[in-house]
Design an enzyme around this catalytic site. Structure first.
Site, short mmCIF file in Angstrom:
data_model
loop_
_atom_site.label_atom_id
_atom_site.label_comp_id
_atom_site.label_asym_id
_atom_site.label_seq_id
_atom_site.Cartn_x
_atom_site.Cartn_y
_atom_site.Cartn_z
N ASP A 102 13.29 -95.55 37.64
CA ASP A 102 12.82 -96.56 37.35
C ASP A 102 12.21 -95.80 35.39
O ASP A 102 12.53 -95.27 34.84
CB ASP A 102 11.59 -96.88 37.95
CG ASP A 102 11.85 -96.60 39.21
OD1 ASP A 102 12.73 -97.74 39.24
OD2 ASP A 102 11.53 -96.98 40.38
N1 URA Z 1 12.51 -94.03 43.72
C1 URA Z 1 12.26 -94.82 43.04
O1 URA Z 1 11.24 -94.95 43.23
N2 URA Z 1 12.04 -94.24 41.97
C2 URA Z 1 13.03 -93.56 41.21
O2 URA Z 1 12.88 -94.43 39.65
C3 URA Z 1 14.14 -93.19 42.01
C4 URA Z 1 13.67 -93.29 43.48
#
Ligand code: URA
Length: 230
Positions: A102
């Protein structure tokens, strides 16, 4: 691109030869014999005829990047800085990301131009552990670990998550190991307890651990040994 078009674009085959090659089942895409002329050939598909690779050989590239906060793990974005903007290599546009993170998640990100290698890394059957360091808004309850180990139901995908391992490090910090990569998976797992994830950092993907010498935004090539571990 359609497989028959891909093949007939090559200098070595005309259309008639392509029809014959497919009918004789001599063409493989990503290791599988394909006779359907409409089969979709993607940018990173590996196309072979009689076991001979047909794409022009290009040097295989494998990079480990320490993804910083505030950048998109995509190769292109109209608005934000992408992880590719951090890479200086001239052939960087041939790279793709093996396992996205993310916007505000930091940590280990792998980029390569080798589709077979990255599939091994990301396909769910491999069950490769992705390890995250997590900081949360509320205290992490003693019951979380058991619920994560049992699996959580994700209504949107209509599935139960694979067993995950939670190691509680402090009242609001933990290390979580998951074998899948569902959309916002870690945040949604803690979200089950209405506990917001404030910081998320990927430490490892299977045997590949983020090099502590890499500051956020820095990257390096994987060693031959690291490449072979996948
Ligand atoms: N899980 C999440 O919620 N975000 C990420 O970036 C990776 C795994």
């Amino acid at each position: 691109m359609r497989l028959d078009r891909f093949l007939s674009n090559l200098p070595c085959f005309n259309r008639k030869q392509v029809r014959l090659l497919l009918a004789e089942r001599r063409v493989q895409v990503d290791g599988h014999t394909v006779s359907d002329p409409h089969h979709d050939v993607r940018e990173f598909s590996r196309v072979e005829c009689d076991g001979q690779l047909l794409q022009a050989a290009r040097p295989a590239r494998y990079l480990m990047l320490h993804k910083p906060k505030g950048c998109v793990s995509a190769t292109r974005d109209p608005e934000h800085k992408t992880v590719l903007d951090l890479i200086a290599a001239p052939d960087k546009h041939q790279l793709h990301i093996a396992g996205r993170l993310d916007f505000n998640t930091t940590g280990l990100m792998l980029l390569t131009n080798d589709g077979t290698w990255s599939r091994r890394l990301t396909q769910p059957q491999t069950k490769l552990a992705k390890v995250y360091y997590v900081e949360t808004e509320q205290d992490i309850g003693p019951h979380y670990a058991q619920i994560f180990a049992a699996g959580l139901y994700f209504a949107f995908e209509n599935l139960t998550t694979q067993p995950a391992e939670l190691q509680v490090l402090g009242p609001r910090t933990a290390r979580l190991s998951i074998v899948e990569g569902r959309y916002h998976q870690v945040k949604r797992m803690f979200g089950h307890f209405d506990n917001k994830v404030l910081r998320l950092h990927r430490e490892a993907m299977g045997p590949l651990v983020l090099d502590p010498a890499l500051a956020p935004g820095q990257y390096r090539a994987l060693t031959p040994d690291e490449i072979q571990q996948i």
